[in-house]
Motif scaffolding. Structure first.
Motif: not given
Length: 603
Positions: A40-47, A206-209, A214-219
């Motif tokens: 999750l932290l790694a995914a947010f870092a991509e934003r 985590v998958r969606d982000i 890095g954006e939280m967009i719900v599938s």
């Protein structure tokens, strides 16, 4: 020699105690949570660095709200006090009622006098004092916020609409169902699954982000359930032409003869064309082929940053190019054309341009949920003010595009409970896999918009309403709605929140055509259009009142018909499609339908 001690029975080895299954699952879940936390932290870092100008309205709106509050407080202090006292009284009543029940050990919930709301369908919202108090207080807070916003003394009606919209967004966001501790469904599921639902929910988050940079967009749908060209978008055909902006698909005939006049469909380039070719049972493309039409459909390119300077004039030229290819392949001088949503708006520009040039290649045209008069912005009023459009221009300067994620988020928050909060609850708190729903799969397969085209559309058409006013200048011509003179049909949808039917009607009524037919379908922007006759779900209206007395007069005089509007439109189209000729089969072309462009996903 000393006697050795007597040998004793060796002790039985101690067997390791079996770990209880629940403890094992707990340990496994803790390990999974730790791993997911790192992801999750790694995914947010991509934003990417956010653009604050598109995250919220500009300071002018907040200044208007503050000035309205102070004006109301100064001019109507008794009203403000009355509202506050009423809120206090209702809050204390809610608390006292729950406290008394808890103290006495008895709970009599009584009748639910709140508004019908499917978010509170769990019986515990009514039968349990804790949840009942939370629900009632939420409803009290929601009423208080909405009443306070509605009561502000504002001189600007646009500011009033925007403040009301933002208030509703806050109210929806703060619903108790959006939080684990106050959502009985999520708590019950967590207990039943010994926490497994929450771990699966974190996996979904985590998958969606990760999938959205890095954006939280719900599938909204299970991406694994569908593959375009395999179980959706399967009507047989061939790509017969490809340009920088589009592929042109000619569909294989399903009848021995076809109408003489070919038909071309221009879908919106905000989404993919296969909305008209989902499963065979609800495919408009298949249905049109079965009705004996030589059908061509445009599949638009999903643009990258290299398309930043592509404008509306390029799309207009693409329309003309596609029409030329259809006429060459069929040997017919004329064709019928369909435009859906923004593609209908652009088709209207093309029709006005052709009329000014004396080019009669289009025999008749049909518009699906098409806006051409933007004097009313409806639910988009919040997004079409200068502060937000200025932010979009900054976004375009940074990326060359109006990126798909921004467009998807905008559309979703027009129906936040259905397209944001509800799916997020099911996915992240209940741990459910997104549904295998073809329409929602398509909804999540968004496209980018070229930067120049997006700004032309927002500034010239939406904000300044030039096409319905003094004229929209394109390719050296000043185009007006009154230029359109050919036979034309429009289909709008009664519950459409993207292109409200009254706004569609208003622009359509201003077109210069004498031969105009307007059909009003039940349901919304997509379901009202993708409404095959076999479903017999949504009906439609036909009007005989003409276009001289306004939308409401037309609606009052309209007749209701059960079932889909497709057959009625099919009759209209057949009357303008000429006689029968031998079926036209696409040649080998470039590749089978649905082509290559449709598989390109927005980055």
């Amino acid at each position: 020699m000393p006697t050795p001690p007597e040998a004793s029975e060796p002790p039985e080895p101690e067997l390791p105690q079996a770990q209880p299954p629940a403890a094992q699952r707990l340990a496994q879940n803790i390990e999974r949570i730790e791993q997911l936390g790192h992801r999750l932290l790694a995914a947010f870092a991509e934003r990417a660095m956010p653009n604050p100008n598109i995250e919220a309205p500009g300071p002018d709106l907040y200044r208007s709200a503050a000035e309205g509050f102070l004006r109301t407080l100064t001019e109507q202090p008794s009203r403000m006090i009355e509202m506050q006292v009423s809120y206090w009284g209702e809050t204390l009543s809610n608390y006292a009622r729950a406290q008394q029940a808890l103290a006495q050990g008895q709970w009599s919930p009584g009748e639910d006098d709140g508004p019908a709301d499917r978010r509170f369908s769990n019986p515990l919202w009514q039968s349990h004092p804790y949840f009942n108090l939370i629900k009632r207080q939420y409803q009290t807070n929601a009423r208080a916020l909405k009443d306070a916003a509605a009561g502000l003394e504002l001189s600007d009606e646009v500011a009033r609409k925007r403040i009301a919209w933002l208030t509703n967004q806050v109210v929806d966001m703060m619903a108790p169902t959006n939080f684990l501790a106050t959502n009985p469904d999520a708590l019950e599921r967590a207990i039943e699954t010994e926490g497994e639902s929450l771990v699966k929910g974190l996996e979904n988050l985590v998958r969606d982000i990760e999938q959205n940079g890095g954006e939280m967009i719900v599938s909204l749908a299970d991406r694994r359930a569908f593959a375009v060209g395999e179980n959706i978008g399967t009507t047989p055909g061939r790509v017969v032409h490809r340009s920088r902006l589009f592929e042109l698909i000619q569909y294989s005939p399903m009848t021995e003869t076809v109408h003489e006049t070919p038909l071309i469909v221009f879908p919106p380039w905000i989404n993919k064309f296969y909305i008209l070719d989902l499963k065979p049972k609800n495919s408009m493309i298949r249905w049109l082929v079965e009705q004996g039409h030589s059908l061509f459909v445009v599949s638009w390119k999903n643009p990258g940053a290299e398309f930043a300077e592509i404008g509306l004039e390029d799309y207009v030229q693409a329309y003309l190019e596609a029409m030329d290819v259809v006429r060459d392949l069929t040997g017919q001088p004329k064709l019928n054309a369909v435009g859906y949503c923004i593609a209908g708006t652009t088709l209207s520009l093309v029709l006005a341009l052709l009329a000014q040039k004396g080019d009669d290649r289009v025999n008749s045209a049909t518009l699906f949920t098409t806006l051409t008069d933007f004097s009313e912005h409806g639910e988009f009023v919040n997004f079409l003010q200068n502060d937000i459009v200025d932010g979009i221009e900054q976004e375009v300067r940074n990326h060359g595009l109006m990126r798909a994620g921004l467009m998807s988020r905008t559309m979703s928050f027009l129906r936040a409970n259905d397209l944001v909060w509800g799916p997020a609850i099911r996915s992240y708190m209940m741990g459910e896999t997104p549904p295998a729903f073809d329409l929602l799969f398509w909804n999540g397969d968004s496209t980018n918009l070229p930067g120049r085209m997006a700004i032309q559309y927002l500034r010239g058409l939406c904000q300044r309403n030039e096409f319905a006013g003094d004229g929209f200048t394109l390719l050296g011509h000043t185009l007006r709605l009154s230029d359109i003179q050919l036979p034309i049909c429009a289909i709008a949808c009664e519950a459409d929140h993207i292109a409200p039917w009254r706004d569609c009607w208003r622009g359509f009524a201003r077109m210069g055509s004498k031969d105009k037919t307007f059909l009003l379908s039940e349901s919304g922007h997509v379901a009202g259009i993708v409404n095959p006759p076999s479903r017999k779900k949504y009906g439609h209206y036909t009007g005989q009142g003409g276009f001289d007395h306004g939308q409401d007069a037309w609606r009052e005089s309209a007749s209701y018909h059960e079932g889909s509007w497709w057959p009625r439109w099919g009759e209209w189209l057949a009357e303008r499609s000429g006689g029968q000729v031998d079926a036209r089969h696409p040649d080998e072309g470039l590749e089978p339908a649905p082509g290559s462009f449709v598989h390109e996903r927005a980055s």
